[in-house]
Design a protein around this motif. Sequence first.
Motif, PDB file in Angstrom:
ATOM      1  N   ARG A  56       5.693   0.126  -1.337  1.00  0.00           N
ATOM      2  CA  ARG A  56       4.797  -0.736  -0.536  1.00  0.00           C
ATOM      3  C   ARG A  56       4.700  -2.130  -1.158  1.00  0.00           C
ATOM      4  O   ARG A  56       4.635  -3.134  -0.443  1.00  0.00           O
ATOM      5  CB  ARG A  56       3.411  -0.096  -0.452  1.00  0.00           C
ATOM      6  CG  ARG A  56       3.372   1.201   0.349  1.00  0.00           C
ATOM      7  CD  ARG A  56       3.647   0.925   1.818  1.00  0.00           C
ATOM      8  NE  ARG A  56       3.517   2.142   2.600  1.00  0.00           N
ATOM      9  CZ  ARG A  56       4.502   2.966   2.881  1.00  0.00           C
ATOM     10  NH1 ARG A  56       5.720   2.721   2.400  1.00  0.00           N
ATOM     11  NH2 ARG A  56       4.309   4.052   3.613  1.00  0.00           N
ATOM     12  N   THR A  57       4.689  -2.179  -2.481  1.00  0.00           N
ATOM     13  CA  THR A  57       4.627  -3.491  -3.143  1.00  0.00           C
ATOM     14  C   THR A  57       5.880  -4.307  -2.840  1.00  0.00           C
ATOM     15  O   THR A  57       5.803  -5.517  -2.569  1.00  0.00           O
ATOM     16  CB  THR A  57       4.461  -3.302  -4.658  1.00  0.00           C
ATOM     17  OG1 THR A  57       3.291  -2.521  -4.916  1.00  0.00           O
ATOM     18  CG2 THR A  57       4.331  -4.645  -5.352  1.00  0.00           C
ATOM     19  N   LEU A  70       5.543  -5.513   0.647  1.00  0.00           N
ATOM     20  CA  LEU A  70       4.584  -6.617   0.760  1.00  0.00           C
ATOM     21  C   LEU A  70       5.144  -7.900   0.154  1.00  0.00           C
ATOM     22  O   LEU A  70       4.913  -9.002   0.699  1.00  0.00           O
ATOM     23  CB  LEU A  70       3.278  -6.233   0.065  1.00  0.00           C
ATOM     24  CG  LEU A  70       2.451  -5.133   0.754  1.00  0.00           C
ATOM     25  CD1 LEU A  70       1.244  -4.772  -0.093  1.00  0.00           C
ATOM     26  CD2 LEU A  70       1.994  -5.600   2.146  1.00  0.00           C
TER      27      LEU A  70
END
Length: 494
Positions: free
Chosen positions: A261-262, A265
């Motif tokens: 997810r990082t 993002l």
Amino acid sequence: MNKAIPSAGVRQASAPKRGNPGRVARLNDFMRRWSWAVAMTVAIVITVGGLVVLESGRMRIAAEYEVALDAKGATTQLTELAAEIATLAADERAFVLAPEASRAAYAAHFTQAAARIRRIIASLDGYYHRKADDTALASFAQVSGAVDAQIAAGLATLSNPALGADDARALALKTPEGGEILESTLALLRLTEERRAQHALDSSRADQRISTFCVGALCALNIVLFLLLFRNLGIQLDKQDRVQKKLITQQEELDQLVFERTRQLEALAWHLQSVSENEKTELARELHDELGSILTASKMDVAWVNGKLKHAEPAMAEKLTRALANLDQGIALKRRIIEDMRPTVLANFGLVTALSTLADEAAQRNGWTVELKLPESDVKLGDEIEIALFRVAQESLTNAAKYARASGIEIALTLDAERVSLHIADDGVGIRAQDLKRTHTHGLLGMRQRVSARGGRIEIEPRVPHGTSIRATLPRERTDAKHAASLDTGIPLA
């Protein structure tokens, strides 16, 4: 239909016999949790009970040994008593048969034997009273009476100096009355005490065997309990190990999910910033081409009209002059907006010149002294890296002008084969630690996101003795992994 109803009733009646599953589950859970405590409690109770049994056995064995010793002592004293009685009779006969000159020695020896007999009788009397054996006590009373009578008769003989030879021969041939009865009674008493001692010894040996058996059983039971305890402990440790491994696996999966997810993002932030920069560039181009043309044409028309009416209509010419000044301000505002959106000096002359120009303009506006440590010639780092570093420098100088109350700034740009680093420092009041942790400071947050989106890092910290230091470090080129992360997220690269 008639048969189905009784069968249902039988099932309903037999259902309660199965027990309560919830109670069984609670019992199993209790045993899993507290089995070690139960085992330890049972082991402690068994150990304490075993110690009590052993101590009582030891006391019984000690008492039985004491009984055996007392009985052996009484047997010895009875044997000594029989010997002293024989000595007493022998001394009496020797006194009668001896000449008068040597009778005194025999009389003294008789008196000493009588004293020893009285001491033995007193000791045995106390022993039999302690034992409270009525039969033995009665027999010993007969012995004591017979001995007292024999001593009295002997003392009477010793106190008669007129004994002649005939009396001596009669006494020598005389057998004491009750002598056989006395000897048999003493033999019976000795046999009784020997049996008492043997019985006490046998009882003590039996107690020793029982104590040994109890110790063995206690040790075996404790070993079994401790084996069960350690087995249960091993099961609990194995269960905890499985739970720990499961937690570690879940943590790794969660970390991997957070990492993915990082990455997504970061790719999204990089994409949004790229889109924003492209939109700013497009808008700056539109403003320059369209609005710039309109303002320039309007200024030329107003200037032509102002020249025609300057002498004929002074009042109108004054208004037109003011309109020209407003148009100049609009053109200057348009230029500043375009410069903020997409600095032309960066696009035309490169990052080194753009940083130098930005520092000079900020120094002129704020009265700063500037120390520049820039490469002598311009370098090509890519549009994304250059605009990111330029925006970090722009935001840093803006914050220094608003909050730092600085008098001087330093700007340094260093490069190596893999990374480029921009360092900006001021000598102002410095930044507080709580300001670094605030999440609504959009300037600092924007710098961090802009740098991290391109795989770099930024360090913001107070300077010593005062001031603020900002260092942004970025890779010179994006790696293939960064492109792959962008492609994985489905976000097109600008």
